[in-house]
Design a protein around this motif. Structure first.
Motif, short mmCIF file in Angstrom:
data_model
loop_
_atom_site.label_atom_id
_atom_site.label_comp_id
_atom_site.label_asym_id
_atom_site.label_seq_id
_atom_site.Cartn_x
_atom_site.Cartn_y
_atom_site.Cartn_z
N ALA A 69 0.03 4.32 -6.93
CA ALA A 69 -0.60 4.00 -5.66
C ALA A 69 -0.18 2.63 -5.16
O ALA A 69 0.11 2.43 -3.97
N ALA A 72 3.32 2.89 -3.74
CA ALA A 72 3.36 3.54 -2.43
C ALA A 72 2.83 2.63 -1.34
O ALA A 72 3.41 2.54 -0.25
N LEU A 73 1.75 1.93 -1.61
CA LEU A 73 1.13 1.08 -0.58
C LEU A 73 1.97 -0.16 -0.29
O LEU A 73 1.88 -0.73 0.80
N ALA A 74 2.79 -0.58 -1.24
CA ALA A 74 3.62 -1.77 -1.03
C ALA A 74 4.94 -1.45 -0.33
O ALA A 74 5.66 -2.36 0.08
N ASP A 75 5.26 -0.16 -0.19
CA ASP A 75 6.52 0.25 0.42
C ASP A 75 6.24 0.78 1.82
O ASP A 75 5.62 1.83 1.98
N PRO A 76 6.67 0.07 2.87
CA PRO A 76 6.37 0.51 4.24
C PRO A 76 6.82 1.94 4.54
O PRO A 76 6.17 2.66 5.29
N ALA A 79 3.99 3.94 2.73
CA ALA A 79 2.61 3.66 3.13
C ALA A 79 2.23 4.40 4.41
O ALA A 79 1.06 4.78 4.59
N VAL A 82 0.57 7.78 3.71
CA VAL A 82 -0.57 7.77 2.79
C VAL A 82 -1.86 8.07 3.54
O VAL A 82 -2.10 7.56 4.63
N ASP A 84 -6.17 8.08 2.61
CA ASP A 84 -7.05 7.45 1.61
C ASP A 84 -8.49 7.93 1.77
O ASP A 84 -9.38 7.16 2.10
N TYR A 128 -8.46 0.74 -2.34
CA TYR A 128 -7.87 2.02 -1.97
C TYR A 128 -8.20 3.12 -2.97
O TYR A 128 -8.10 4.31 -2.63
N VAL A 317 -5.56 8.23 -3.09
CA VAL A 317 -4.37 7.81 -2.35
C VAL A 317 -3.42 9.01 -2.35
O VAL A 317 -2.72 9.26 -3.32
N LEU A 319 -0.26 11.06 -1.05
CA LEU A 319 1.06 10.82 -0.49
C LEU A 319 1.73 12.14 -0.17
O LEU A 319 1.91 12.99 -1.06
#
Length: 344
Positions: A69, A72-76, A79, A82, A84, A128, A317, A319
């Motif tokens: 998670a 995924a959230l750190a990669d534009p 993200a 995603v 939630d 998240y 989260v 994806l």
């Protein structure tokens, strides 16, 4: 769809059913011609496939594990795909009264106060991944009672003075040893480890025993005999209602008449006169407003036993792949509504 093949690895392939007609079925969109469902995939491998684009969606609704998670959230690029949602799943510590020293309510209350819920939440992935839980009632259910029978102290890191007071009341001022049962992977294991660390601060010395996920509810936590035989004084479990209502959520956890020898969700083995009378009264109440109040009484009565220590409510989260289309979260299913999914 109809089943086309079933692989030895548990993969099931579905193909369009020639007898299906959109004109006769306005509910199911049946967008793909073929669906490949992989079963029995462990969380880490499921996450890898989603991040790599080898799978289009996770239909379990459990979502990515903490490390995946965060990735995924750190990669534009990821993200933006995603979702939630809150899942309606409450994670808890159950304290079966049949395992020493938890016949004593003060020992159970000591655990309630000693748990560092903020640490559990952060270990699971933070905002998240989870919301703090204080009672046996998910926020998504109508009539959610915003109560905290056992306040978790400053910053939700536990009330250690209150925990030590309860330990003294159960004649164990220095704490006690206890065995905790948990699954051996995923969020359950992460939560269990965080609970074990936090209880050690007041001398409750936890030995964590891990069990395979496939048999944990059916033959370990869900077997009163196995719980007693294994001396599992603490069990980290989870519960979500099959249908989003207070009845469906509370009765399996708190009604002693629902206890089964296997696959038993009432891990704490709650029951008895006052609680079961409250359940019967709530179930027989037809007026919606009065019924909600009655179910709140059931939840409050269950929490007074201190047999369940709610930890967090799961958030998932989710994806989806870059080609996934028409995806939306259905609260009753705690994940994507597979009836609507398509790919481009």
């Amino acid at each position: 769809y109809r089943v086309a093949t079933v692989g030895k690895d548990g993969t099931v392939a579905f193909e369009r059913n020639p007898r299906w007609s959109a004109a006769l079925d306005p509910v199911r969109s049946a967008l793909p011609d073929r669906v490949r469902l992989k079963t029995n995939v462990l969380p880490a491998e499921r996450d890898r496939q989603l991040l790599a684009g080898e799978a289009d969606a996770d239909v379990t609704g459990s979502g990515l594990q903490p490390e995946a998670a965060a990735t995924a959230l750190a990669d534009p690029a990821l993200a933006g795909r995603v979702d939630d949602p809150a899942t309606g799943t409450v994670r808890f510590v159950a304290m079966p009264a049949g395992v020493a020293p938890f016949a004593d309510v003060h020992c159970r209350r000591a655990v309630q106060y000693a748990i560092d819920k903020a640490a559990v939440k952060e270990a699971l992935g933070g905002t998240y991944a989870a919301s703090l839980a204080t009672t046996l009632w998910p926020r998504g259910l109508p009539g959610y009672p915003a109560t905290a029978p056992y306040p978790a102290g400053e910053g939700n890191h536990g009330d250690l003075p209150a925990a030590r007071t309860e330990l003294a009341r159960c004649s164990r001022p220095g704490g006690f040893p206890v065995t905790l049962g948990t699954v051996n992977d995923g969020r359950g294991k992460v939560a269990a480890d965080a609970v074990a660390r936090s209880l050690g601060r007041v001398g409750i010395r936890v030995t964590v025993r891990e069990f395979p996920r496939a048999t944990f509810l059916s033959a370990v936590a869900g077997s009163p005999t196995a719980v007693r035989k294994g001396g599992l004084g603490l069990v980290v479990g989870e519960w979500a209602a099959d249908f989003p209502s207070p009845y469906a959520f509370l009765v399996p956890l708190a009604d002693g008449r629902s206890i089964r020898p296997a696959a038993n969700p009432n891990v704490a083995e709650l029951g008895g006169g006052d609680l079961e009378s409250a359940i019967d009264e709530a179930a027989a109440t037809l007026d919606p407003v009065q019924a909600t109040a009655a179910w709140r009484d059931v939840a409050a009565t269950a929490m007074r036993t201190a047999a369940y220590a709610p930890l967090v409510e799961d958030r998932a989260v989710l994806l989806g792949s870059s080609r996934l289309r028409n995806a939306y979260v259905q609260p009753a299913f705690r994940g994507y509504d597979i009836v609507s999914l398509g790919v481009e």
